[in-house]
Design an enzyme around this catalytic site. Structure first.
Site, PDB file in Angstrom:
ATOM      1  NE  ARG A  30      -1.403   2.323   2.752  1.00  0.00           N
ATOM      2  CZ  ARG A  30      -0.799   3.424   3.263  1.00  0.00           C
ATOM      3  NH1 ARG A  30      -0.785   5.181   2.461  1.00  0.00           N
ATOM      4  NH2 ARG A  30      -0.640   3.803   4.503  1.00  0.00           N
ATOM      5  CG  ASP A  31       3.380   4.263   2.544  1.00  0.00           C
ATOM      6  OD1 ASP A  31       3.308   5.633   2.435  1.00  0.00           O
ATOM      7  OD2 ASP A  31       4.127   4.203   3.935  1.00  0.00           O
ATOM      8  CG  HIS A 223       4.337   4.550   9.265  1.00  0.00           C
ATOM      9  ND1 HIS A 223       4.063   3.634   8.598  1.00  0.00           N
ATOM     10  CD2 HIS A 223       4.768   5.493   7.807  1.00  0.00           C
ATOM     11  CE1 HIS A 223       4.241   4.326   6.927  1.00  0.00           C
ATOM     12  NE2 HIS A 223       5.087   5.402   6.841  1.00  0.00           N
ATOM     13  CG  HIS A 225       9.020   7.667   5.772  1.00  0.00           C
ATOM     14  ND1 HIS A 225       8.284   8.641   5.263  1.00  0.00           N
ATOM     15  CD2 HIS A 225       8.164   6.457   6.269  1.00  0.00           C
ATOM     16  CE1 HIS A 225       7.086   7.927   4.562  1.00  0.00           C
ATOM     17  NE2 HIS A 225       6.930   6.897   5.630  1.00  0.00           N
ATOM     18  CB  CYS A 256      11.078   7.680  -5.478  1.00  0.00           C
ATOM     19  SG  CYS A 256      12.244   8.264  -6.705  1.00  0.00           S
ATOM     20  CG  ASN A 265       6.855   3.311   3.788  1.00  0.00           C
ATOM     21  OD1 ASN A 265       7.291   4.724   4.743  1.00  0.00           O
ATOM     22  ND2 ASN A 265       7.107   3.357   2.510  1.00  0.00           N
TER      23      ASN A 265
HETATM   24 MG    MG Z   1       5.530   5.533   4.582  1.00  0.00          MG
END
Ligand code: MG
Length: 326
Positions: A30-31, A223, A225, A256, A265
């Protein structure tokens, strides 16, 4: 090559004071894929999810029921759910932005959903097209209907650690918005470092804040990054605070790696390597995961940003030139 091939133990004894087991919330399908510049065929997505499940991942965020105009990469959400072969013990939550998305998700057979809220006024306006306060009016009916129907609901909270338009986000505000989401009926609150600026001290302070106002650490997930290379350090800080649900994306899919403004992520392979080093159970077969991410990198025609994947899955370097993300 594996840890054993390198003469290292597969796993170290459990570190004191850390969770004995971590649930990895895999967000790659998904992400990760929603940020891909190209459309991935639905059959490839289904195979990706199936391989991830076979590698031992037990929560696979499968897709989004956002409007196809805004998320064209995931416009095949209903078809994807139809084509998935259910596996015992594997959950496939889906993202739902509003009531219309909930209607579509339920019609497609989803049994678990996630919503994305903003911790800041600026991001609420840009991402949700409404004010910080007004976002709750949008989520309230989604949550009341979903919980009445017995659906599990995760509430993502974006921009908990910094916002590109507002800078630092006051802890009080993060706590207030997060608690409102839980009060509305979210089963879990996932704290998002959307632009990847968090540092371990900051992560510890935010988690301590939630615990201090009475939010159980079992209701929290993180979550991260890896924009500034802090995702694993931040994960360790979260584990030290008792968090036992961590988001990651196979091969570091998402954003990207070549675009300045995009952020990747935390890669699931990197997370698994860390957890193994801490003696924390996770149930994932790293080799199978690496093979899956190498395969996906070939499907996408560009290498993965994951360090562990680069170290273990040499062939993840595709023969294509590095992608030029649009
Ligand atoms: Mg994310």
């Amino acid at each position: 090559m594996t840890a054993r091939d390198l003469g290292l133990p597969d796993r170290y004894p459990a570190a004191a004071g850390l969770p004995a087991r971590v649930l990895i919330w895999e967000v790659g399908a998904r992400d990760g894929l929603q940020n891909e510049p190209t459309l991935v065929p639905v059959g490839v997505k289904v195979e990706f999810l199936d391989r991830l499940a076979a590698a031992g991942l037990r929560v696979l965020e499968a897709t989004s029921f956002g409007h196809p105009r805004w998320v064209p990469q995931l416009a095949d959400a209903a078809e994807l759910l139809r084509l998935l072969t259910p596996r015992e013990g594997v959950r496939y939550p889906v993202l739902v932005p509003n009531e219309r998305g909930l209607d579509r998700a339920v019609a497609a057979g989803a049994s678990e959903i996630a919503i994305i809220a903003s911790a800041t006024e600026s991001f609420a306006h840009r991402n949700l097209n409404r004010s910080l306060d007004a976002q709750f009016a949008m989520f309230a009916p989604v949550l009341s209907r979903a919980t009445a129907d017995g659906l599990r609901v995760r509430g993502y909270l974006s921009m908990c650690f910094g916002d590109p338009w507002e800078g630092a986000v006051p802890l009080k505000q993060v706590l207030s918005v997060g608690r409102r989401l839980l009060e509305l009926g979210c089963d879990q609150l996932c704290l998002g470092d959307t632009i990847g600026v968090a540092t371990p001290g900051h992560v510890g302070a935010v988690l301590e804040g939630f615990i201090r106002v009475g939010v159980g650490v079992d209701a929290l997930a993180v979550h991260f990054h890896d924009t500034y290379g802090q995702a694993l350090a931040n994960t360790f800080a979260a584990l030290c605070a008792g968090v036992s649900c961590v988001d990651a994306s196979a091969g570091g899919l998402g954003g990207c790696p070549y675009a300045e403004s995009a952020t990747g992520n935390l890669a699931t392979e990197d997370l698994v390597w860390l957890l193994d080093g801490l003696g924390i159970e996770h149930g994932v077969d790293l080799n199978a995961l690496v093979h899956t991410s190498v395969w996906m990198a070939h499907q996408l025609g560009r290498p993965s940003p994951s360090r562990v994947l680069a170290a273990l899955g040499g062939s993840s370097r595709t023969t294509n030139p590095p992608g030029h993300c649009s």
